[in-house]
Design an enzyme around this catalytic site. Structure first.
Site, PDB file in Angstrom:
ATOM      1  N   SER A 100       9.556   0.570  -4.776  1.00 46.94           N
ATOM      2  CA  SER A 100       9.554  -0.803  -4.027  1.00 46.94           C
ATOM      3  C   SER A 100      10.615  -1.638  -4.853  1.00 46.94           C
ATOM      4  O   SER A 100      11.091  -2.744  -4.444  1.00 46.94           O
ATOM      5  CB  SER A 100       8.305  -1.443  -4.142  1.00 46.94           C
ATOM      6  OG  SER A 100       7.338  -0.508  -3.552  1.00 46.94           O
ATOM      7  N   TYR A 124       4.626  -3.006   0.119  1.00 51.06           N
ATOM      8  CA  TYR A 124       6.201  -2.800   0.250  1.00 51.06           C
ATOM      9  C   TYR A 124       6.488  -1.309   0.285  1.00 51.06           C
ATOM     10  O   TYR A 124       7.370  -0.828  -0.329  1.00 51.06           O
ATOM     11  CB  TYR A 124       6.914  -3.723  -0.659  1.00 51.06           C
ATOM     12  CG  TYR A 124       8.231  -3.934  -0.555  1.00 51.06           C
ATOM     13  CD1 TYR A 124       8.505  -5.063   0.273  1.00 51.06           C
ATOM     14  CD2 TYR A 124       9.542  -3.236  -0.623  1.00 51.06           C
ATOM     15  CE1 TYR A 124       9.346  -5.625   0.665  1.00 51.06           C
ATOM     16  CE2 TYR A 124      10.571  -3.742  -0.187  1.00 51.06           C
ATOM     17  CZ  TYR A 124      10.583  -4.802   0.624  1.00 51.06           C
ATOM     18  OH  TYR A 124      11.900  -5.536   1.029  1.00 51.06           O
ATOM     19  N   LEU A 125       5.780  -1.006   1.233  1.00 43.88           N
ATOM     20  CA  LEU A 125       5.737   0.381   1.493  1.00 43.88           C
ATOM     21  C   LEU A 125       6.974   1.153   2.102  1.00 43.88           C
ATOM     22  O   LEU A 125       7.984   0.453   2.773  1.00 43.88           O
ATOM     23  CB  LEU A 125       4.685   0.911   2.700  1.00 43.88           C
ATOM     24  CG  LEU A 125       3.413   0.331   2.427  1.00 43.88           C
ATOM     25  CD1 LEU A 125       2.628   0.631   3.829  1.00 43.88           C
ATOM     26  CD2 LEU A 125       2.742   0.951   1.393  1.00 43.88           C
ATOM     27  N   HIS A 126       7.199   2.584   1.281  1.00 43.12           N
ATOM     28  CA  HIS A 126       8.551   3.034   1.734  1.00 43.12           C
ATOM     29  C   HIS A 126       8.085   4.606   1.914  1.00 43.12           C
ATOM     30  O   HIS A 126       7.002   5.054   2.049  1.00 43.12           O
ATOM     31  CB  HIS A 126       9.539   3.218   0.534  1.00 43.12           C
ATOM     32  CG  HIS A 126       9.202   3.305  -0.610  1.00 43.12           C
ATOM     33  ND1 HIS A 126       8.489   4.624  -1.239  1.00 43.12           N
ATOM     34  CD2 HIS A 126       8.859   2.485  -1.854  1.00 43.12           C
ATOM     35  CE1 HIS A 126       8.127   4.503  -2.245  1.00 43.12           C
ATOM     36  NE2 HIS A 126       8.438   3.328  -2.830  1.00 43.12           N
ATOM     37  N   HIS A 137       5.525   6.329  -0.010  1.00 44.64           N
ATOM     38  CA  HIS A 137       4.183   6.137   0.199  1.00 44.64           C
ATOM     39  C   HIS A 137       3.623   6.889   1.592  1.00 44.64           C
ATOM     40  O   HIS A 137       2.626   7.443   1.661  1.00 44.64           O
ATOM     41  CB  HIS A 137       3.979   4.735   0.533  1.00 44.64           C
ATOM     42  CG  HIS A 137       4.272   3.790  -0.840  1.00 44.64           C
ATOM     43  ND1 HIS A 137       5.315   2.783  -0.798  1.00 44.64           N
ATOM     44  CD2 HIS A 137       3.446   3.393  -1.663  1.00 44.64           C
ATOM     45  CE1 HIS A 137       5.154   2.168  -1.824  1.00 44.64           C
ATOM     46  NE2 HIS A 137       4.006   2.415  -2.399  1.00 44.64           N
ATOM     47  N   ASP A 161       5.312   8.111 -10.888  1.00 44.63           N
ATOM     48  CA  ASP A 161       4.526   7.409 -12.123  1.00 44.63           C
ATOM     49  C   ASP A 161       3.987   8.471 -12.937  1.00 44.63           C
ATOM     50  O   ASP A 161       2.612   8.540 -12.820  1.00 44.63           O
ATOM     51  CB  ASP A 161       3.657   6.233 -11.549  1.00 44.63           C
ATOM     52  CG  ASP A 161       4.552   5.120 -10.881  1.00 44.63           C
ATOM     53  OD1 ASP A 161       5.348   4.485 -11.490  1.00 44.63           O
ATOM     54  OD2 ASP A 161       4.308   5.056  -9.551  1.00 44.63           O
TER      55      ASP A 161
END
Ligand code: PAF
Length: 284
Positions: A192, A37-39, A42, A156
């Site tokens: 995501s 669910y790349l954005h 990424h 993260d």
């Protein structure tokens, strides 16, 4: 643009890397591990690592053992077709998408990887097992892909610190790069999970980044007492269910005491906007 090859098989992945390294002893393999669910966050990791490597591997694997909550795993957004379309616009050599049965042939592995002093805080408190599951898959991806470089986003932040620690402790031959947090123009950190926010929730979520930016402004203007900065965090976020919101040491993740004067640190937040738990941070 290079032609992207899709590899689903772990052994084929290992064989590819082995051959690539034999045939190109001075060339470097770079890995961007993702859960799909790349954005743009990424994609920016991919652009950053590209300057250090000759062969770019992107992995997509929604790692079930790092989800401590079944609902979160089931609702985790997925759109492989869209991911492939996005990756085709970049110079990606390999898209590695192993299947769950190959990754965990014996079911949920019993191994547990932990750094109790780093996981007994922040996300580790309310997500038991999450970081173990994350470290196990990252360790395994490194075995299969054998990258010279790998990159992780600083959104993260705790994950990033743990991975660096694992690499150092196990003397793994991979250099770790970091990617800055990418934000929408209004400040919301890309995730995501953002697609799960209703329009009103998305507006409410802006308080997270605006509070972090405020803290940084205050810090830069010389107001560097931890208690003062923590108070701003709690006052601005009081309407929401808070997992944590505080200021921590950038390496040990130890929370600053109210009377501590901060020279450097990271302000980090996990907050529920409706049912969606969002995290964000800013290095001071
Ligand atoms: O950050 C993520 O997307 C995941 O935790 C990672 C590093 C791909 C491991 O599953």
């Amino acid at each position: 643009l290079r032609q992207m090859k899709i590899i689903n098989n772990i052994f084929e992945m290992q064989e590819f890397s082995r051959q690539y390294q034999c045939q190109n002893p001075h060339k470097k393999i770079g890995l961007v591990p993702t859960m799909g669910y790349l954005h743009e966050g990424h994609l920016s990791l991919m652009r950053t690592i590209q300057s250090s490597c000759d062969c770019l591997v992107v992995s997509i694997f929604v790692n079930p053992i790092q989800f401590n909550n079944r609902d979160d795993l089931e609702k985790y957004p997925r759109d492989i077709e869209h991911d492939i379309a996005l990756l085709s616009g970049l110079d990606v050599d390999i898209l590695f998408m192993p299947g769950e049965i190959d990754v965990y042939p014996k079911g949920v592995p019993e191994i547990f990887m932990d750094y109790p002093k780093l996981t007994n805080k922040l996300c580790g408190i309310t997500r038991p097992g999450h970081f173990s599951g994350m470290l196990v898959i990252v360790h395994n991806l490194f075995q299969w892909v054998k990258p010279d470089y790998a990159i992780f986003g600083l959104k993260d932040y705790q994950q990033f610190i743990l991975i660096k620690k694992m690499i150092a402790d196990l003397a793994m031959p991979v250099k770790i790069l970091s990617g800055e947090i990418i934000r929408d123009p209004d400040g919301l950190a890309l995730s995501s999970r953002n697609v799960r926010l209703a329009p009103e929730e998305r507006i409410n979520a802006l308080v997270i980044s605006s509070t972090l930016f405020k803290i940084k402004r205050e810090f830069k203007s010389g107001k560097n007492q931890a208690g003062y900065l923590k108070k701003i965090l709690h006052e601005s976020l009081h309407k929401f269910k808070l997992d944590y919101a505080s200021v921590y040491d950038t390496d040990t993740l130890v929370e600053f005491g109210d009377n501590d004067i901060i020279k450097s640190g990271v302000a980090a937040v996990a907050v529920f906007i409706g049912e969606i738990r969002l995290i964000d941070n800013l290095i001071l």
